[in-house]
Design an enzyme around this catalytic site. Structure first.
Site, PDB file in Angstrom:
ATOM      1  N   ASN B  77     -60.954 -43.432  18.370  1.00 28.54           N
ATOM      2  CA  ASN B  77     -61.147 -43.573  19.817  1.00 28.54           C
ATOM      3  C   ASN B  77     -59.850 -43.420  20.566  1.00 28.54           C
ATOM      4  OD1 ASN B  77     -60.161 -46.285  21.231  1.00 28.54           O
ATOM      5  ND2 ASN B  77     -60.544 -46.716  19.075  1.00 28.54           N
ATOM      6  N   CYS B 139     -52.865 -51.450  19.643  1.00 24.56           N
ATOM      7  CA  CYS B 139     -53.451 -50.218  20.167  1.00 24.56           C
ATOM      8  C   CYS B 139     -52.490 -49.045  19.960  1.00 24.56           C
ATOM      9  CB  CYS B 139     -53.735 -50.437  21.652  1.00 24.56           C
ATOM     10  SG  CYS B 139     -55.030 -49.395  22.237  1.00 24.56           S
TER      11      CYS B 139
HETATM   12  C1  LIG Z   1     -63.541 -47.913  21.140  1.00 23.10           C
HETATM   13  C2  LIG Z   1     -62.610 -48.938  20.622  1.00 23.10           C
HETATM   14  C3  LIG Z   1     -61.854 -49.663  21.490  1.00 23.10           C
HETATM   15  C4  LIG Z   1     -61.002 -50.642  21.007  1.00 23.10           C
HETATM   16  N1  LIG Z   1     -60.299 -51.356  21.905  1.00 23.10           N
HETATM   17  C5  LIG Z   1     -59.511 -52.378  21.461  1.00 23.10           C
HETATM   18  C6  LIG Z   1     -58.859 -53.229  22.371  1.00 23.10           C
HETATM   19  O1  LIG Z   1     -58.997 -53.116  23.578  1.00 23.10           O
HETATM   20  N2  LIG Z   1     -58.107 -54.217  21.878  1.00 23.10           N
HETATM   21  C7  LIG Z   1     -57.928 -54.415  20.533  1.00 23.10           C
HETATM   22  O2  LIG Z   1     -57.240 -55.351  20.150  1.00 23.10           O
HETATM   23  N3  LIG Z   1     -58.552 -53.620  19.653  1.00 23.10           N
HETATM   24  C8  LIG Z   1     -59.340 -52.611  20.086  1.00 23.10           C
HETATM   25  N4  LIG Z   1     -60.008 -51.844  19.166  1.00 23.10           N
HETATM   26  C9  LIG Z   1     -59.823 -52.079  17.725  1.00 23.10           C
HETATM   27  C10 LIG Z   1     -60.871 -52.994  17.154  1.00 23.10           C
HETATM   28  O3  LIG Z   1     -60.823 -54.268  17.741  1.00 23.10           O
HETATM   29  C11 LIG Z   1     -60.733 -53.167  15.636  1.00 23.10           C
HETATM   30  O4  LIG Z   1     -59.468 -53.731  15.365  1.00 23.10           O
HETATM   31  C12 LIG Z   1     -60.833 -51.875  14.879  1.00 23.10           C
HETATM   32  O5  LIG Z   1     -61.856 -51.070  15.420  1.00 23.10           O
HETATM   33  C13 LIG Z   1     -61.089 -52.072  13.376  1.00 23.10           C
HETATM   34  O6  LIG Z   1     -62.314 -52.709  13.108  1.00 23.10           O
HETATM   35  P1  LIG Z   1     -63.669 -51.916  12.688  1.00 23.10           P
HETATM   36  O7  LIG Z   1     -63.350 -51.075  11.521  1.00 23.10           O
HETATM   37  O8  LIG Z   1     -64.675 -52.990  12.444  1.00 23.10           O
HETATM   38  O9  LIG Z   1     -64.042 -51.073  13.872  1.00 23.10           O
HETATM   39  C14 LIG Z   1     -60.880 -50.871  19.638  1.00 23.10           C
HETATM   40  C15 LIG Z   1     -61.672 -50.122  18.766  1.00 23.10           C
HETATM   41  C16 LIG Z   1     -62.543 -49.186  19.230  1.00 23.10           C
HETATM   42  C17 LIG Z   1     -63.413 -48.420  18.294  1.00 23.10           C
END
Ligand SMILES: Cc1cc2nc3c(=O)[nH]c(=O)nc-3n(C[C@H](O)[C@H](O)[C@H](O)COP(=O)(O)O)c2cc1C
Ligand SMILES: Cc1cc2nc3c(=O)[nH]c(=O)nc-3n(C[C@H](O)[C@H](O)[C@H](O)COP(=O)(O)OP(=O)(O)OC[C@H]3O[C@@H](n4cnc5c(N)ncnc54)[C@H](O)[C@@H]3O)c2cc1C
Ligand code: SF4
Ligand code: SF4
Ligand code: SF4
Lengths: 450, 436
Positions: B77, B139
């Protein structure tokens, strides 16, 4: 006279002994662990899943499949049983091709639905083999409920009532419980004594007594049951059989398909069960298909289903029709029975009349056809036998010959509910009987609690 | 039934499953739906400083990779932090916390790397009654170009400095969210720990490009013919996240520091693995974004079922249980000998094991025996590498069978020893310690 396969008339032992076992083996053999994982992986975990909407008991199908995919077969079984305590039988007998699997989005996408029925069997088998009970009898409510009939509707109702702590007594006319699961369903759909194993599994929750050999109307009266209990649930199924209305049908060799199937289901040795060399089955539903297929599997040389309307009107699904065809059953349409031909009181053939639809009404054309037959099975539908409601018959209103109920399964008589095949407007499926039994129990529970 | 109530860095939740800070937690509407579906907690989508909010692109924000049946394996993303007004978010947070007192509600923050900025926002969050804050140092796109997010997380000194400011300013528990876009994950974790962080959470997303459009030569996702690197997450990142979690869990310098495990958690099994390697709770983003909030039911129920089956009464019986079994390579037992064995009844004779071993490994599997297609392990060649097991399409068809002590290893001609011996004492090791 020839023996075995070509013996004329109605004879036992048409096949070599080992063929019976082979012929009546599981129609859909169970999936092994790997197959189940691969199949489960195909499920999209749909939102508001169409398969779930199509299931009369609304099992959370995407969830139970996901649980199989994550190696949690027992959790999966619980998801199924939460909605449908006879999920094991339904996995075997549901015409999934017209229910969940017809609605599956992968049917729409590629004509190959997720095999929901077989996955359901995988999960429920795992729990039943482990003798894993997920539910406990609720704290005793002090209320008692009488159930008439130990078929799918009665059993599902009893289980749910037991969960709510009500004491249940089931009165069952036969000497064995299970209803059509035990006496009606085709042998190859539920081999190895599964119906009884399931009755045991369902009633193991406790608080359910089954009184066998007790028929409503013969041994007990409805008014008495209603007096002695806080509520009554009628799950009596369809004890009557429709007549052919063909001349001369009262001869030897003309039999009710359901009675014959019941005999087959109870036979210890299929090799000793007599079957005709040439068999004609009259009807177009599941019973007709089952009777015809099982006749072939018992060694009948020629089996013909005659149905008075066209292929599209048959109640049996396309899958069932294809199954029959694959077993060598001929299905003929637009033929209605006119006269049974007999010699010395035994059937030798049947005369049928061609039919057409004219202005939406079925009519004979006058032209006839005669088929040779040693045995004719009537499979033109069962009917509700209201005689058992005597004494209080006036109080339980019928619609179209079956018990009239409201949206919650309440009959017109106070304290009396009904569900399953015996109620009006049903679709004569095991799974619907289970749904109605379960929902009737919930309605009874609300009434008793309130 | 196993008790899966969780207390993480002093924050209580009915289960250990939180939604990670991301679109699923961007506003009250989503969060309340999530709580209804059963999520134990959420980390609210990252808030920025007061003033006009950031803007997002108005085209595709996501790219993905899929398995052959379109199963989503990884998501990328280029979204930024919340693009909604700070005070709107704060009002919603306050109301949601009031409506759902039993659920965890942590607020993710990212403001410029200046003391004043952090000290200004923390009281505003405190006022909402939220259970804690998570500092987004992770991020990897967009915000990092502005000196925030991973631009901070990649410099342990900055991490330490910001965490210190926060700990001085607020009584709320502070969770520091780490970026995986770094060589040694222990460094920022240690920095956070030194500054008094109550916990760390990881991983945030990994720098990535999911694909290139070969007609337009533009990276995916494409905005008006151009693309930007994004953050990768979902099932594909789980092994990387597991490793990073375990690195911190077994680091003596951060011993006892609670870890919130994030990265590719999709099923109860993934969750149990994170817990076993030392995570104290779990955060999920992509699984919810792929399947909806209902997936949590499978995770909760599956975790409980497994705990019941194994006799684990509470999360504490599971957390960190696998961490002591994770060792440095040099401490693995070199006297342990295993050989592949093919179950001939299960083998479907595809030949994948043979060609993998023949072309790329140790020439230890037959292809033809007595003129017949036949695949069998030659023990005298097999080094026990496990490649054949991994490429075989049939589950459980090839087993790795350990040789019992005292038996002959046909490859080396040596007898298998019952004693433990590792590289540190091996004669081929020039640095080997003298055998005692
Ligand atoms: C579309 C999107 C937006 C995200 N925005 C943030 C954010 O604003 N702050 C943050 O700490 N992590 C953000 N993340 C990261 C997620 O919180 C998470 O750490 C990451 O997706 C890994 O977990 P997963 O494999 O379950 O998706 C975002 C992830 C995605 C996919
Ligand atoms: C041959 C055949 C094949 C079928 N195949 C399928 C299939 O493959 N899939 C499917 O979904 N459905 C199938 N069905 C339909 C399905 O079996 C029924 O819909 C289902 O069994 C209905 O359940 P029930 O509990 O209402 O009635 P039943 O199963 O009929 O049970 C009623 C019970 O009540 C008892 N009873 C009746 N009268 C009295 C009385 N007066 N006093 C006490 N007890 C009484 C009966 O002995 C019986 O045990 C088939 C039906 C038949 C006839
Ligand atoms: S419709 Fe098919 S793919 Fe969708 S949830 Fe049901 S079984 Fe799965
Ligand atoms: S997911 Fe919703 S907002 Fe996003 S592109 Fe599709 S329809 Fe639009
Ligand atoms: S890869 Fe597996 S299935 Fe294929 S030949 Fe080898 S052992 Fe048999």
């Amino acid at each position: 006279m020839a023996d075995g396969l070509y013996a004329d008339g109605i004879a036992a032992g048409r096949l070599p002994g080992e063929d019976y076992e082979k012929n009546f083996a599981d129609l859909h053999p169970p999936l092994d662990g790997h197959e189940a994982r691969v199949e489960a992986d195909r499920c999209y975990f749909c939102y508001d899943a169409p398969c779930m909407t199509a299931c009369p008991t609304s099992i959370d199908i995407p969830m139970f499949i996901r649980q199989i995919a994550t190696g949690n077969a027992l959790g999966s079984a619980k998801t199924i049983f939460d909605q449908n305590i006879l999920g094991g039988m339904c996995a075997r007998v549901c015409p999934t091709e017209t229910l969940c699997e017809e609605a599956c989005v992968r049917e729409e996408a590629e004509g190959k639905p997720v095999q929901i029925g077989r996955l359901q069997r995988f999960a429920t088998d795992a729990a039943m083999q482990a003798q894993r009970q997920f539910y406990q009898r609720g704290a005793a409510s002090g209320k008692t409920v009488a159930i008439v009939g130990a078929g799918p509707a009665g059993l599902a109702c009893a289980h749910r009532l037991a969960m709510h702590g009500h004491a249940v007594t089931i009165y069952e006319a036969r000497e064995k419980s299970g209803g059509l699961n035990e006496f009606g369903i085709a042998a190859y759909k539920t081999p190895d004594g599964f119906a009884q194993a399931e009755v045991y599994y369902v009633t193991a929750i406790g608080g359910i007594t089954i009184e066998r050999g007790k028929a409503l109307g013969r041994d007990i009266a409805l008014a008495e049951l209603a007096r002695a209990h806080d509520a009554v649930f009628l799950g009596m199924g369809l004890a009557g059989v429709n007549a052919l209305r063909a001349e001369g049908e009262d001869v030897d060799g003309v039999e009710n398909a359901v009675d014959y199937i019941a005999m087959l289901r109870q036979a210890d040795d299929l090799g000793r069960l007599p079957i005709g060399r040439r068999v004609v089955v009259i009807g177009g539903g599941m019973t007709a298909i089952d009777a015809a297929v099982q006749a072939r599997l018992l060694g009948a040389e020629e089996v013909t289903i005659c149905y008075r309307r066209g292929q599209e009107q048959m109640n049996a699904s396309q899958f069932e029709q294809d199954l029959a065809a694959s077993k060598g059953v001929a299905i003929r349409h637009w033929l209605q029975p006119k006269r049974v031909i007999a010699e010395n009181g035994r059937v030798t053939g049947i005369e049928l009349e061609y039919t057409v639809l004219s202005n939406g009404r079925l009519a004979g054309t006058g032209e006839t056809l005669t088929l040779k037959a040693d045995q004719v099975f009537k499979a033109i539908g069962q009917s509700f036998d209201a005689a058992g409601l005597n004494g209080s018959g006036a109080a339980v209103a019928l619609t179209g010959g079956r018990i009239q109920v409201d949206g919650e399964g309440r009959t017109s008589m106070p304290k009396v509910w009904a569900g399953g095949d015996c109620i009006a407007g049903g679709d004569d499926l095991t799974v619907s009987a289970v749904a109605q039994g379960r929902d009737g129990a919930e309605s009874i529970h609300r009434a008793l609690a309130g | 039934m196993a008790d899966i109530r969780s207390v993480f860095a002093g924050i209580k939740s009915p289960n250990p499953f939180w939604l990670a800070s991301a679109p699923p937690t961007d506003k009250a509407y989503n969060v309340e739906r999530a709580y209804k579906a059963g999520w134990g907690g959420v980390v609210w989508k990252t808030l920025g400083e007061d003033g006009p909010p950031v803007v997002n692109v108005n085209g595709p924000r996501y790219g993905a990779i899929w398995g052959a049946d379109r199963r989503l394996l990884g998501l990328n993303n280029i979204e930024l932090i919340t693009d909604r007004d700070l005070h709107l978010n704060l009002r919603e947070i306050k109301q949601v916390k009031k409506n759902w007192p039993d659920r965890a509600l942590v607020v993710s923050l990212m403001v410029p790397c200046e003391e004043q900025a952090w000290k200004a926002i923390l009281p505003l969050v405190e006022e909402t009654g939220a259970d804690g804050v998570e500092l987004n140092f992770g991020c990897p796109h967009g915000m990092s170009e502005r000196g925030m997010g991973s631009a901070v997380g990649q410099v342990p000194d900055y991490v330490e400095m910001v965490v210190r400011w926060c700990k001085q300013t607020t009584r709320m528990p502070v969770i520091t969210k780490l970026t995986p876009n770094i060589t040694d994950i222990r460094q920022p974790a240690r920095a956070a720990h030194r500054a008094g962080s109550d916990a760390v959470s990881l991983i945030n997303t990994i720098n990535s490009i999911t694909g290139v459009n070969l007609d337009t030569f533009a990276p995916e996702p494409t905005i008006d013919g151009k693309g930007s690197h994004g953050g990768f997450c979902g099932p594909a990142v789980k092994p990387i996240a597991l490793h990073m979690v375990s690195e911190i869990a077994r680091d003596p310098e951060t011993a006892g520091l609670p870890i919130s495990g994030i990265g590719g958690i999709t099923t109860w099994r993934d969750a149990a693995e994170f817990l076993a390697l030392g995570a104290g709770n779990l955060q999920v983003c992509t699984a919810a974004m792929t399947y909806g909030f209902k997936v949590v039911q499978e995770m909760i129920e599956g975790l409980q079922n497994w705990m019941d089956a194994k006799g684990h009464a509470s999360l504490d019986d599971v957390i960190g249980r696998a961490a002591p079994n994770l060792r440095e390579w040099q401490h693995l037992n070199l006297n342990y000998v295993a050989k592949a064995r093919i179950d001939q009844d299960m083998c479907i004779k595809c030949g994948r094991c043979h060609i993998a071993c023949e072309d790329t490994s140790h020439q230890a599997i037959t292809a033809m025996v007595d003129g017949k297609r036949h695949f069998e392990v030659m023990e005298e060649e097999c080094v026990g590498c496990n490649l054949c097991v991994n490429v075989c399409p049939v589950d459980g068809c090839i087993d790795m069978v350990p040789l019992a002590a005292g038996t002959l290893d046909k490859r080396t001609g040596a007898t298998v020893s019952a004693d433990y011996a590792n590289w540190t004492t091996h004669p081929n090791n020039p640095m080997a310690a003298a055998a005692k």
